[in-house]
Design an enzyme around this catalytic site. Structure first.
Site, PDB file in Angstrom:
ATOM      1  N   LYS A 173      -2.075   2.301  17.064  1.00 33.10           N
ATOM      2  CA  LYS A 173      -3.200   3.376  17.395  1.00 33.10           C
ATOM      3  C   LYS A 173      -4.413   2.191  17.866  1.00 33.10           C
ATOM      4  O   LYS A 173      -5.708   2.607  17.514  1.00 33.10           O
ATOM      5  CB  LYS A 173      -3.688   3.698  15.838  1.00 33.10           C
ATOM      6  CG  LYS A 173      -2.665   4.803  15.478  1.00 33.10           C
ATOM      7  CD  LYS A 173      -3.065   5.496  14.295  1.00 33.10           C
ATOM      8  CE  LYS A 173      -2.164   6.178  13.465  1.00 33.10           C
ATOM      9  NZ  LYS A 173      -1.271   7.177  14.384  1.00 33.10           N
ATOM     10  N   CYS A 174      -4.134   1.549  18.819  1.00 30.05           N
ATOM     11  CA  CYS A 174      -5.123   0.700  19.422  1.00 30.05           C
ATOM     12  C   CYS A 174      -5.341   1.223  20.872  1.00 30.05           C
ATOM     13  O   CYS A 174      -4.389   1.740  21.631  1.00 30.05           O
ATOM     14  CB  CYS A 174      -4.566  -0.746  19.347  1.00 30.05           C
ATOM     15  SG  CYS A 174      -5.668  -2.070  20.157  1.00 30.05           S
ATOM     16  N   GLY A 175      -6.375   0.999  21.487  1.00 30.85           N
ATOM     17  CA  GLY A 175      -6.656   1.107  22.767  1.00 30.85           C
ATOM     18  C   GLY A 175      -5.805   0.094  24.001  1.00 30.85           C
ATOM     19  O   GLY A 175      -5.566   0.721  24.766  1.00 30.85           O
ATOM     20  N   PHE A 176      -5.383  -0.870  23.335  1.00 30.41           N
ATOM     21  CA  PHE A 176      -4.337  -1.632  23.950  1.00 30.41           C
ATOM     22  C   PHE A 176      -3.001  -1.142  23.779  1.00 30.41           C
ATOM     23  O   PHE A 176      -1.770  -1.788  24.421  1.00 30.41           O
ATOM     24  CB  PHE A 176      -4.378  -3.111  23.722  1.00 30.41           C
ATOM     25  CG  PHE A 176      -5.829  -3.733  24.162  1.00 30.41           C
ATOM     26  CD1 PHE A 176      -6.151  -3.743  25.423  1.00 30.41           C
ATOM     27  CD2 PHE A 176      -6.903  -4.020  23.045  1.00 30.41           C
ATOM     28  CE1 PHE A 176      -7.378  -4.436  25.784  1.00 30.41           C
ATOM     29  CE2 PHE A 176      -7.803  -4.611  23.490  1.00 30.41           C
ATOM     30  CZ  PHE A 176      -8.287  -4.767  24.721  1.00 30.41           C
ATOM     31  N   THR A 177      -2.655  -0.370  23.001  1.00 28.94           N
ATOM     32  CA  THR A 177      -1.138   0.234  22.584  1.00 28.94           C
ATOM     33  C   THR A 177      -0.485   0.417  23.843  1.00 28.94           C
ATOM     34  O   THR A 177       0.769   0.291  24.046  1.00 28.94           O
ATOM     35  CB  THR A 177      -1.284   1.508  21.748  1.00 28.94           C
ATOM     36  OG1 THR A 177      -2.008   0.877  20.640  1.00 28.94           O
ATOM     37  CG2 THR A 177       0.262   2.061  21.439  1.00 28.94           C
TER      38      THR A 177
END
Length: 163
Positions: free
Chosen positions: A37-41
């Site tokens: 659930k990360c912006g970098f996912t």
């Protein structure tokens, strides 16, 4: 006493099995601390493409889920595996969720920090660690470097080709 290498560590796979890194001796590795659930996912897509394109040349990609940053990996092993498979077609090895920073960090991340210096310690999700064929840390990249960036690909090519 010989200097420790990546091959001295054992992890636990997402399926609960021992993942002894010594089985990769003589092969290049890419370790990435991940989160769902990360912006970098979306980097999972590039990591999967790298795994698909380079594994025949010996590269193994290993994802290491962590909930250390922003609680962005809240799920259990089944949740993580299902998410990665369904959304990004991830087929490269994944470990159980582990601590990558702080006093409870897995010893592997202590070693990576000692080898790469203070700045190499993960400061967010999707730090990338490139391991040379001799088990040493060849290079590391922060979260903002994508798996398809030219600088990253050059570093991967260096270890895959053995240089």
């Amino acid at each position: 006493m010989a200097k420790p290498t990546i091959y001295d560590f054992k992890l636990t796979s997402l399926q609960g099995e021992t993942l002894d890194l010594s089985q990769f001796a003589g092969k290049p590795l890419l370790l990435v601390n991940t989160a769902s659930k990360c912006g970098f996912t979306p980097q999972y897509e590039g990591l999967q493409a790298l795994w698909t394109g380079e594994r025949e040349r010996g590269l193994t990609v290993i994802g290491i889920p962590s909930n250390n940053f922003g609680r962005q990996e809240p799920g259990d092993a089944n949740d993580i595996g299902a998410f990665c498979s369904k959304n990004y077609g991830v087929s490269f090895p994944m470990t159980e969720k582990m601590q990558v920073r702080g006093p409870d960090a897995h010893p592997l991340f202590g070693w990576l920090g000692r080898e790469g210096g203070m700045l190499s310690r993960p400061r967010w999700n999707f730090f990338k660690y490139i391991i040379a064929r001799d088990g040493s840390l060849a290079s590391w990249f922060s979260s903002i470097t994508t798996p398809d960036s030219s600088r990253f690909r050059t570093a991967i090519d260096r270890v895959v080709l053995g240089g």
